[in-house]
Design a protein around this motif. Structure first.
Motif, PDB file in Angstrom:
ATOM      1  N   ASN A 409       0.846  -1.191   0.000  1.00  0.00           N
ATOM      2  CA  ASN A 409       0.000   0.000   0.000  1.00  0.00           C
ATOM      3  C   ASN A 409       0.879   1.237   0.000  1.00  0.00           C
ATOM      4  OD1 ASN A 409      -1.010   2.253   1.992  1.00  0.00           O
ATOM      5  ND2 ASN A 409      -2.855   1.392   1.083  1.00  0.00           N
ATOM      6  N   GLU A 410       0.572   2.172  -0.903  1.00  0.00           N
ATOM      7  CA  GLU A 410       1.325   3.426  -0.946  1.00  0.00           C
ATOM      8  C   GLU A 410       0.414   4.643  -0.926  1.00  0.00           C
ATOM      9  OE1 GLU A 410       4.073   3.259  -4.180  1.00  0.00           O
ATOM     10  OE2 GLU A 410       5.429   1.898  -3.139  1.00  0.00           O
ATOM     11  N   SER A 411      -0.906   4.409  -0.841  1.00  0.00           N
ATOM     12  CA  SER A 411      -1.850   5.515  -0.688  1.00  0.00           C
ATOM     13  C   SER A 411      -3.095   4.990   0.008  1.00  0.00           C
ATOM     14  CB  SER A 411      -2.206   6.147  -2.041  1.00  0.00           C
ATOM     15  OG  SER A 411      -2.798   5.193  -2.891  1.00  0.00           O
ATOM     16  N   ASP A 412      -3.896   5.889   0.546  1.00  0.00           N
ATOM     17  CA  ASP A 412      -5.012   5.503   1.392  1.00  0.00           C
ATOM     18  C   ASP A 412      -5.920   4.490   0.724  1.00  0.00           C
ATOM     19  OD1 ASP A 412      -4.128   7.130   3.364  1.00  0.00           O
ATOM     20  OD2 ASP A 412      -5.498   8.789   2.943  1.00  0.00           O
ATOM     21  N   ASN A 413      -6.099   3.344   1.394  1.00  0.00           N
ATOM     22  CA  ASN A 413      -7.075   2.319   1.030  1.00  0.00           C
ATOM     23  C   ASN A 413      -6.854   1.697  -0.348  1.00  0.00           C
ATOM     24  OD1 ASN A 413      -8.358   2.709   3.473  1.00  0.00           O
ATOM     25  ND2 ASN A 413      -9.811   4.186   2.644  1.00  0.00           N
ATOM     26  N   ILE A 414      -5.732   2.006  -1.012  1.00  0.00           N
ATOM     27  CA  ILE A 414      -5.444   1.411  -2.320  1.00  0.00           C
ATOM     28  C   ILE A 414      -4.310   0.401  -2.142  1.00  0.00           C
ATOM     29  CG2 ILE A 414      -4.705   1.825  -4.686  1.00  0.00           C
ATOM     30  CD1 ILE A 414      -5.881   4.622  -4.483  1.00  0.00           C
ATOM     31  N   TYR A 415      -4.597  -0.853  -2.458  1.00  0.00           N
ATOM     32  CA  TYR A 415      -3.630  -1.923  -2.280  1.00  0.00           C
ATOM     33  C   TYR A 415      -3.283  -2.529  -3.648  1.00  0.00           C
ATOM     34  CZ  TYR A 415      -4.554  -1.578   2.687  1.00  0.00           C
ATOM     35  OH  TYR A 415      -4.663  -1.115   3.970  1.00  0.00           O
ATOM     36  N   THR A 416      -1.996  -2.602  -3.922  1.00  0.00           N
ATOM     37  CA  THR A 416      -1.516  -3.201  -5.160  1.00  0.00           C
ATOM     38  C   THR A 416      -1.153  -4.658  -4.895  1.00  0.00           C
ATOM     39  OG1 THR A 416      -0.643  -1.073  -5.912  1.00  0.00           O
ATOM     40  CG2 THR A 416       0.178  -3.047  -7.008  1.00  0.00           C
ATOM     41  N   ILE A 417      -1.598  -5.544  -5.795  1.00  0.00           N
ATOM     42  CA  ILE A 417      -1.339  -6.979  -5.660  1.00  0.00           C
ATOM     43  C   ILE A 417      -0.718  -7.478  -6.958  1.00  0.00           C
ATOM     44  CG2 ILE A 417      -2.382  -9.247  -5.307  1.00  0.00           C
ATOM     45  CD1 ILE A 417      -4.601  -7.909  -3.727  1.00  0.00           C
ATOM     46  N   GLU A 418       0.422  -8.160  -6.848  1.00  0.00           N
ATOM     47  CA  GLU A 418       1.066  -8.691  -8.041  1.00  0.00           C
ATOM     48  C   GLU A 418       1.969  -9.857  -7.650  1.00  0.00           C
ATOM     49  OE1 GLU A 418       3.448  -5.678  -9.891  1.00  0.00           O
ATOM     50  OE2 GLU A 418       4.211  -4.917  -7.992  1.00  0.00           O
ATOM     51  N   PRO A 419       2.220 -10.779  -8.594  1.00  0.00           N
ATOM     52  CA  PRO A 419       3.142 -11.888  -8.306  1.00  0.00           C
ATOM     53  C   PRO A 419       4.496 -11.366  -7.858  1.00  0.00           C
ATOM     54  CG  PRO A 419       1.941 -12.327 -10.332  1.00  0.00           C
ATOM     55  CD  PRO A 419       1.612 -10.912  -9.927  1.00  0.00           C
ATOM     56  N   LEU A 420       5.127 -12.087  -6.941  1.00  0.00           N
ATOM     57  CA  LEU A 420       6.368 -11.609  -6.340  1.00  0.00           C
ATOM     58  C   LEU A 420       7.443 -11.354  -7.387  1.00  0.00           C
ATOM     59  CD1 LEU A 420       7.616 -10.971  -3.559  1.00  0.00           C
ATOM     60  CD2 LEU A 420       8.525 -13.289  -3.549  1.00  0.00           C
ATOM     61  N   ASN A 421       7.537 -12.227  -8.373  1.00  0.00           N
ATOM     62  CA  ASN A 421       8.550 -12.010  -9.421  1.00  0.00           C
ATOM     63  C   ASN A 421       8.284 -10.715 -10.180  1.00  0.00           C
ATOM     64  OD1 ASN A 421      10.157 -14.269  -8.962  1.00  0.00           O
ATOM     65  ND2 ASN A 421       8.861 -15.585 -10.219  1.00  0.00           N
ATOM     66  N   ASP A 422       7.017 -10.447 -10.496  1.00  0.00           N
ATOM     67  CA  ASP A 422       6.676  -9.201 -11.186  1.00  0.00           C
ATOM     68  C   ASP A 422       6.986  -8.000 -10.300  1.00  0.00           C
ATOM     69  OD1 ASP A 422       5.791 -10.805 -13.200  1.00  0.00           O
ATOM     70  OD2 ASP A 422       3.660 -10.478 -12.836  1.00  0.00           O
ATOM     71  N   TYR A 423       6.714  -8.151  -9.008  1.00  0.00           N
ATOM     72  CA  TYR A 423       6.995  -7.069  -8.058  1.00  0.00           C
ATOM     73  C   TYR A 423       8.476  -6.692  -8.080  1.00  0.00           C
ATOM     74  CZ  TYR A 423       7.651  -4.877  -3.450  1.00  0.00           C
ATOM     75  OH  TYR A 423       7.991  -4.033  -2.427  1.00  0.00           O
ATOM     76  N   TYR A 424       9.337  -7.693  -8.036  1.00  0.00           N
ATOM     77  CA  TYR A 424      10.775  -7.408  -8.075  1.00  0.00           C
ATOM     78  C   TYR A 424      11.208  -6.877  -9.438  1.00  0.00           C
ATOM     79  CZ  TYR A 424      11.644  -9.477  -3.486  1.00  0.00           C
ATOM     80  OH  TYR A 424      11.665  -9.725  -2.140  1.00  0.00           O
ATOM     81  N   ASP A 425      10.612  -7.411 -10.506  1.00  0.00           N
ATOM     82  CA  ASP A 425      10.985  -6.957 -11.847  1.00  0.00           C
ATOM     83  C   ASP A 425      10.631  -5.487 -12.066  1.00  0.00           C
ATOM     84  OD1 ASP A 425      11.936  -9.447 -12.419  1.00  0.00           O
ATOM     85  OD2 ASP A 425      10.178 -10.091 -13.564  1.00  0.00           O
TER      86      ASP A 425
END
Length: 665
Positions: A409-425
């Motif tokens: 989460n980087e802003s109020d009530n908004i959560y980003t979800i992604e596969p861990l590999n994509d997150y690191y990429d």
């Protein structure tokens, strides 16, 4: 020194907390620990103190004085923001741990800062899937069930999974052969399955959240369904029907509806309010007087009545057949039951309800009757009633773990979800060589010799036979590594049932134990839906619509199982962790959960060349503000992933815990 400010929500505004000049605030950031890959974490700080001055006492409402009624509740965290050099570093919450008192005077408040993921868990609490109010629905009927067995464009489908009998194909068994009229599949044999994406929509709606995820648009997620089965036998339950009391039957001082519908006894009265479909209770009673409100149901079926007071659930009654339930009846000096009462009812059979008001001296004030409702196989299905028994947070955690997803989460009530590999990429490469100290520790990875990926153990007879023949549970994978460590388990909260292929393009499932008779209520079951209709060659399956006892042919159906097929790129994926044959297609599917979402990451962790580097760096405020957990850290031309880092906000010193990165990027 870096300027650090702590803003805490006080009322509707944020106020700046007074800080000690020499107090250090250290914040540790971590997403996924390389030693505990099944858990995600979030920002947290070490405990720190702030003075008990006039400003902070006002913000924390003199918590040290426990005789005050309006002090803060220290069991609840408070919204907070940390600023460095006037720019937002982290948003989250602070928890008040304690107050230090010296010579009878408060000296300081002890606080801990937590990131948004902790707040998410606090927000959802112990709620279960059955508590989600905005799940999809549809007008249930046996014909609609038949149509949804065949159609692939619905969020709610009905998989061919038996909860009652050992279905067989074209073998002449007059009881279980589903190609015969006598063995036809009953529409009430089938439980609904809901698209998982719609469950996340309902979670977002209930808790005022936004989930942003490209992964949610992939076939691996959009064709994932949860079977809504929490009982052995299906009984249709409609959504609750709000009772509209338009028929006045009896009472004193009757005033015809809809004028103003007041039945008065001096200062004590009931009001039947047609506009809000509610009974308004008001006025006062003196000692020795009675006030009674009750609801009577007329039905031959099973029913549930929900009584709402001022829009909040107040009482629930359940039963079978005609009954009367008392909402309140008490001798009272003051009418504490004042409020608006609304009644919601559902029943398996036709029903009507009556609301009765009785005042002082058992004087009947009014009886109002609702319309008659016929709910046997009619009305919108109430999915909540069939929801598996699992907490919302456990369901979400299970999905994150299943696909090795990062959530942040980087802003109020908004959560980003992604596969861990994509997150690191998607992280930024940062060369911090110029900022690190000469001294560092290089450690071996504390790894495991075996990582076991598994579902909940199933008592389904198909799964039991698979275990007997293979010595491993269906869908399970044991990944071995060249290490002296022990075993680590990644266990999902779901059950993974093995389907039975009856013929080409036809498979069914069962919720039956090894005697083929005893019925099962499984753990929550996830299913993949094939995104095209499978034709059935003769003899066709038979389905009986239980409302009319009409038997019809099923010439095609939407198959459910463990596979999802991306026809655009001719690639199959499985919800099994390891390499398994597709039970429907009878072909091997290599792209299981481990291959798709875990292999690359763990291959890097357990690479013999991998090292765990502990290093200290002094960063500028700009670097601290922009540093993220998915950044690729470059030190002396070597790449590292961040396991965690702890930032001293006042000095800018960051202690990194890094992992060698040999991934191909």
């Amino acid at each position: 020194m870096i300027s650090v400010q702590l803003l805490v929500k006080s009322g509707v505004e944020f106020e700046e907390v007074t800080m000690f000049k020499d107090e250090t605030i250290s914040v540790t950031s971590q997403l996924q620990n390389i030693i505990d890959i099944s858990k995600t974490s979030t920002d947290f700080s070490q405990s720190f103190t702030v003075p008990c001055d006039n400003i902070n006492n006002r913000i924390f409402k003199h918590w040290y004085e426990n005789f005050l009624d309006n002090s803060i509740n220290a069991n609840n965290r408070i919204d907070a923001i940390i600023l460095i050099d006037t720019k937002v570093f982290r948003s989250g919450n602070v928890q008040l741990n304690k107050v230090q008192v010296e010579d009878g005077k408060p000296k300081n408040y002890n606080l801990t800062f937590f990131g948004k993921l902790v707040n998410l868990k606090d927000l959802i609490k112990e709620d279960k899937l059955k508590d989600l109010q905005t799940l999809p629905t549809f007008a249930y009927s046996p014909t609609e069930v038949y149509n949804r067995v065949k159609s692939d464009n619905n969020d709610i489908s009905f998989p061919l999974i038996s909860s009652d009998r050992y279905w067989q194909y074209n073998n002449g068994d007059t009881v279980n052969d589903i190609t015969l009229n006598s063995g036809a599949i009953l529409t009430t044999d089938l439980f609904p399955a809901l698209r998982v994406k719609k469950i996340f929509d309902a979670i977002a709606s209930k808790y005022d959240l936004v989930f942003e995820s490209d992964f949610f648009d992939t076939l691996q997620f959009t064709e994932l369904f949860l079977h809504f089965k929490n009982k052995e036998t299906f009984v249709f339950l409609s959504q609750f029907i709000t009772q509209d009391y338009t028929l006045f039957l009896a009472g004193t001082n009757p005033i015809p509806f809809p004028d103003p519908n007041i039945y008065n006894n001096g200062t004590s009265y009931f009001i039947a309010n047609l506009t809000t479909n509610s009974v308004a209770v008001s006025g006062s009673l003196t000692a020795g007087q009675f006030g009674t409100l009750s609801i009577e149901i007329i039905t031959t079926g099973a029913y549930t009545i929900q009584v709402y007071k001022n829009s909040s659930l107040y009482l629930t009654f359940s039963g079978v057949g005609n009954n009367e339930h008392t909402v309140f009846s008490e001798e009272i000096p003051s009418f504490e039951f004042a409020g608006f009462y609304t009644f919601k009812v559902r029943s398996t059979k036709q029903f009507a309800t009556r609301v009765k008001g009785v005042m002082t001296g058992a004087v009947l004030k009014f009886i109002m009757q609702s319309d008659s409702y016929n709910t046997e196989f009619t009305g919108n299905i109430d999915l909540q009633s069939y929801a598996p028994d699992i907490k919302v947070i456990d369901f979400m955690t299970g999905i994150l773990k299943m696909f090795n997803l990062a959530i942040y989460n980087e802003s109020d009530n908004i959560y980003t979800i992604e596969p861990l590999n994509d997150y690191y990429d998607n992280g930024t490469s940062r060369d911090l060589t110029a900022f690190i100290e000469d001294k560092n520790d290089l450690e071996r990875i504390k790894s495991f010799s075996k990582v076991v990926f598994k579902y909940q153990k199933s008592e389904n007879f198909m799964n039991s036979l698979f275990f007997q023949n293979n010595g491993i549970e269906y869908g399970e994978l044991q990944a071995s590594f060249n290490s002296d460590g022990g075993q680590y388990d990644v266990t999902l909260p779901f059950e993974n049932i093995l389907f039975n292929r009856l013929k080409t393009d036809l498979q069914v499932g069962y919720y039956l134990k090894t005697d083929y008779i005893t019925k099962l209520v499984p753990k929550p079951v996830l299913l993949y839906r094939y995104n095209d209709q499978k034709d059935i060659t003769t003899p066709y399956l038979k389905i009986k619509k239980v409302d009319t006892n009409t038997v019809v042919d099923l010439e095609g159906y939407i198959a459910f199982g463990q596979d999802v097929i991306d026809t655009d790129i001719s690639l199959n994926h499985s919800m099994n962790f390891g390499f398994e044959n597709s039970t429907l297609l009878d072909i091997p599917i290599e792209n299981g959960l481990y291959f798709d979402y875990y292999q690359e990451y763990l291959a890097n962790v357990y690479n013999p060349k991998s090292r765990n580097l502990k290093v200290k760096a002094k960063l500028t405020p700009a670097l601290i503000l922009n540093l993220r957990l998915n950044d690729r850290i470059i030190l002396f031309q070597k790449a590292y992933l961040i396991n965690q880092f702890t930032t001293d906000l006042t000095t800018g010193i960051v202690n990194f815990d890094l992992l060698s990165d040999f991934r191909t990027v």
